[in-house]
Write a protein that holds these residues in place. Sequence first.
Motif, PDB file in Angstrom:
ATOM      1  N   ALA A  65       3.999  34.990  27.280  1.00 13.28           N
ATOM      2  CA  ALA A  65       3.846  33.533  27.296  1.00 13.28           C
ATOM      3  C   ALA A  65       4.473  32.979  28.563  1.00 13.28           C
ATOM      4  O   ALA A  65       5.474  33.510  29.055  1.00 13.28           O
ATOM      5  CB  ALA A  65       4.510  32.901  26.068  1.00 13.28           C
ATOM      6  N   GLU A  66       3.873  31.954  29.095  1.00 13.18           N
ATOM      7  CA  GLU A  66       4.391  31.235  30.258  1.00 13.18           C
ATOM      8  C   GLU A  66       4.752  32.162  31.418  1.00 13.18           C
ATOM      9  O   GLU A  66       5.768  31.996  32.083  1.00 13.18           O
ATOM     10  CB  GLU A  66       5.578  30.371  29.857  1.00 13.18           C
ATOM     11  N   GLY A  67       3.927  33.176  31.638  1.00 14.51           N
ATOM     12  CA  GLY A  67       4.092  34.044  32.794  1.00 14.51           C
ATOM     13  C   GLY A  67       5.080  35.184  32.642  1.00 14.51           C
ATOM     14  O   GLY A  67       5.349  35.888  33.604  1.00 14.51           O
ATOM     15  N   CYS A  68       5.637  35.392  31.449  1.00 14.26           N
ATOM     16  CA  CYS A  68       6.623  36.457  31.264  1.00 14.26           C
ATOM     17  C   CYS A  68       6.369  37.235  29.981  1.00 14.26           C
ATOM     18  O   CYS A  68       5.939  36.679  28.975  1.00 14.26           O
ATOM     19  CB  CYS A  68       8.029  35.876  31.191  1.00 14.26           C
ATOM     20  N   TYR A  69       6.680  38.541  30.051  1.00 15.53           N
ATOM     21  CA  TYR A  69       6.657  39.372  28.859  1.00 15.53           C
ATOM     22  C   TYR A  69       8.006  39.265  28.164  1.00 15.53           C
ATOM     23  O   TYR A  69       9.033  39.100  28.804  1.00 15.53           O
ATOM     24  CB  TYR A  69       6.395  40.836  29.243  1.00 15.53           C
ATOM     25  N   PHE A  70       7.996  39.360  26.826  1.00 17.31           N
ATOM     26  CA  PHE A  70       9.227  39.302  26.045  1.00 17.31           C
ATOM     27  C   PHE A  70       8.996  40.014  24.721  1.00 17.31           C
ATOM     28  O   PHE A  70       7.865  40.390  24.395  1.00 17.31           O
ATOM     29  CB  PHE A  70       9.669  37.842  25.815  1.00 17.31           C
ATOM     30  N   VAL A  71      10.065  40.217  23.950  1.00 19.32           N
ATOM     31  CA  VAL A  71       9.963  40.808  22.625  1.00 19.32           C
ATOM     32  C   VAL A  71      10.095  39.688  21.604  1.00 19.32           C
ATOM     33  O   VAL A  71      11.089  38.967  21.586  1.00 19.32           O
ATOM     34  CB  VAL A  71      11.048  41.887  22.397  1.00 19.32           C
ATOM     35  N   LYS A  72       9.048  39.564  20.769  1.00 24.33           N
ATOM     36  CA  LYS A  72       9.028  38.547  19.712  1.00 24.33           C
ATOM     37  C   LYS A  72       9.489  39.192  18.416  1.00 24.33           C
ATOM     38  O   LYS A  72       8.932  40.205  17.980  1.00 24.33           O
ATOM     39  CB  LYS A  72       7.616  37.978  19.557  1.00 24.33           C
ATOM     40  N   GLY A  73      10.533  38.632  17.802  1.00 20.40           N
ATOM     41  CA  GLY A  73      11.078  39.164  16.561  1.00 20.40           C
ATOM     42  C   GLY A  73      10.247  38.790  15.350  1.00 20.40           C
ATOM     43  O   GLY A  73       9.249  38.058  15.450  1.00 20.40           O
ATOM     44  N   ASN A  74      10.671  39.266  14.185  1.00 19.83           N
ATOM     45  CA  ASN A  74       9.952  38.987  12.934  1.00 19.83           C
ATOM     46  C   ASN A  74       9.883  37.504  12.611  1.00 19.83           C
ATOM     47  O   ASN A  74       8.986  37.061  11.912  1.00 19.83           O
ATOM     48  CB  ASN A  74      10.606  39.740  11.769  1.00 19.83           C
ATOM     49  N   ASN A  75      10.827  36.736  13.139  1.00 23.26           N
ATOM     50  CA  ASN A  75      10.847  35.293  12.886  1.00 23.26           C
ATOM     51  C   ASN A  75       9.944  34.528  13.858  1.00 23.26           C
ATOM     52  O   ASN A  75       9.886  33.301  13.821  1.00 23.26           O
ATOM     53  CB  ASN A  75      12.284  34.759  12.978  1.00 23.26           C
ATOM     54  N   GLY A  76       9.260  35.246  14.758  1.00 23.76           N
ATOM     55  CA  GLY A  76       8.371  34.598  15.721  1.00 23.76           C
ATOM     56  C   GLY A  76       9.067  34.103  16.976  1.00 23.76           C
ATOM     57  O   GLY A  76       8.429  33.588  17.879  1.00 23.76           O
TER      58      GLY A  76
ATOM     59  N   CYS B 295      11.718  34.608  20.402  1.00 24.32           N
ATOM     60  CA  CYS B 295      12.061  35.596  21.419  1.00 24.32           C
ATOM     61  C   CYS B 295      13.423  36.207  21.076  1.00 24.32           C
ATOM     62  O   CYS B 295      14.409  35.495  20.918  1.00 24.32           O
ATOM     63  CB  CYS B 295      12.123  34.938  22.793  1.00 24.32           C
ATOM     64  N   VAL B 296      13.462  37.539  20.936  1.00 22.26           N
ATOM     65  CA  VAL B 296      14.733  38.222  20.671  1.00 22.26           C
ATOM     66  C   VAL B 296      15.209  38.999  21.892  1.00 22.26           C
ATOM     67  O   VAL B 296      16.332  39.495  21.912  1.00 22.26           O
ATOM     68  CB  VAL B 296      14.636  39.170  19.448  1.00 22.26           C
ATOM     69  N   PHE B 297      14.343  39.117  22.912  1.00 23.23           N
ATOM     70  CA  PHE B 297      14.711  39.800  24.150  1.00 23.23           C
ATOM     71  C   PHE B 297      13.736  39.387  25.240  1.00 23.23           C
ATOM     72  O   PHE B 297      12.541  39.297  25.015  1.00 23.23           O
ATOM     73  CB  PHE B 297      14.649  41.326  23.972  1.00 23.23           C
ATOM     74  N   SER B 298      14.276  39.120  26.435  1.00 19.87           N
ATOM     75  CA  SER B 298      13.415  38.869  27.592  1.00 19.87           C
ATOM     76  C   SER B 298      13.798  39.857  28.684  1.00 19.87           C
ATOM     77  O   SER B 298      14.918  40.358  28.716  1.00 19.87           O
ATOM     78  CB  SER B 298      13.558  37.427  28.087  1.00 19.87           C
ATOM     79  N   PHE B 299      12.867  40.136  29.566  1.00 24.64           N
ATOM     80  CA  PHE B 299      13.079  41.162  30.575  1.00 24.64           C
ATOM     81  C   PHE B 299      13.934  40.691  31.748  1.00 24.64           C
ATOM     82  O   PHE B 299      14.006  41.361  32.757  1.00 24.64           O
ATOM     83  CB  PHE B 299      11.735  41.711  31.055  1.00 24.64           C
ATOM     84  N   ASN B 300      14.612  39.549  31.606  1.00 28.80           N
ATOM     85  CA  ASN B 300      15.520  39.135  32.678  1.00 28.80           C
ATOM     86  C   ASN B 300      16.889  39.793  32.537  1.00 28.80           C
ATOM     87  O   ASN B 300      17.712  39.683  33.411  1.00 28.80           O
ATOM     88  CB  ASN B 300      15.636  37.611  32.779  1.00 28.80           C
ATOM     89  N   TYR B 301      17.120  40.503  31.423  1.00 31.18           N
ATOM     90  CA  TYR B 301      18.332  41.315  31.316  1.00 31.18           C
ATOM     91  C   TYR B 301      18.130  42.558  32.170  1.00 31.18           C
ATOM     92  O   TYR B 301      17.070  43.170  32.159  1.00 31.18           O
ATOM     93  CB  TYR B 301      18.601  41.735  29.864  1.00 31.18           C
ATOM     94  N   THR B 302      19.158  42.944  32.908  1.00 30.98           N
ATOM     95  CA  THR B 302      19.003  44.090  33.793  1.00 30.98           C
ATOM     96  C   THR B 302      19.353  45.411  33.114  1.00 30.98           C
ATOM     97  O   THR B 302      18.877  46.449  33.528  1.00 30.98           O
ATOM     98  CB  THR B 302      19.872  43.923  35.055  1.00 30.98           C
TER      99      THR B 302
END
Length: 159
Positions: free
Chosen positions: A125-136, A138-145
């Motif tokens: 969404a909005e130009g970035c990949y992320f991990v969507k949790g069971n609650n819908g 974002c539980v993780f975004s790839f900006n963490y190194t």
Amino acid sequence: IHRVCRKKKLIKMEIKFRGQRIDNNEWVYGYYRKNTFFNKLGDTPKEIYTKHFIGSFDNLNLFDGIFEQVEVEYKTIGQFIGVVDSNGKDIFLGDKVNGRALVQRSLDPNREPDIVPFEGIISYAEGCYFVKGNNGQCVFSFNYTDYELEVVGNEYEVS
């Protein structure tokens, strides 16, 4: 070359897709092609139906004009996100992952970062990949190194 957003840097990414065949439910990997068929009778063309295909890179022969491809179920199509999991497996949109990230929750530089476990589905969404949790959410975004991911399935397969 497609690029994936990362914290303060962009990475080059191979463009490839996967999808589940409609004839035998096997997963295929390669390039994506969409064919939309129209009824051209009358003044305005009317869409009749659309088919989605994944073609094999191994059998791509541009000189002969032969492209080996198979029809896939649209909802199962996922694009490679440019990241591999801890086992070296390519990660695609729609994959179920388990992971953990190092998160600095304190401004105190002497405090060690927390290891935060998470699970969910690779989303975009909005130009970035992320991990969507069971609650819908974002539980993780790839900006963490510092993170670790493992693909454990995908949202289209019953586990």
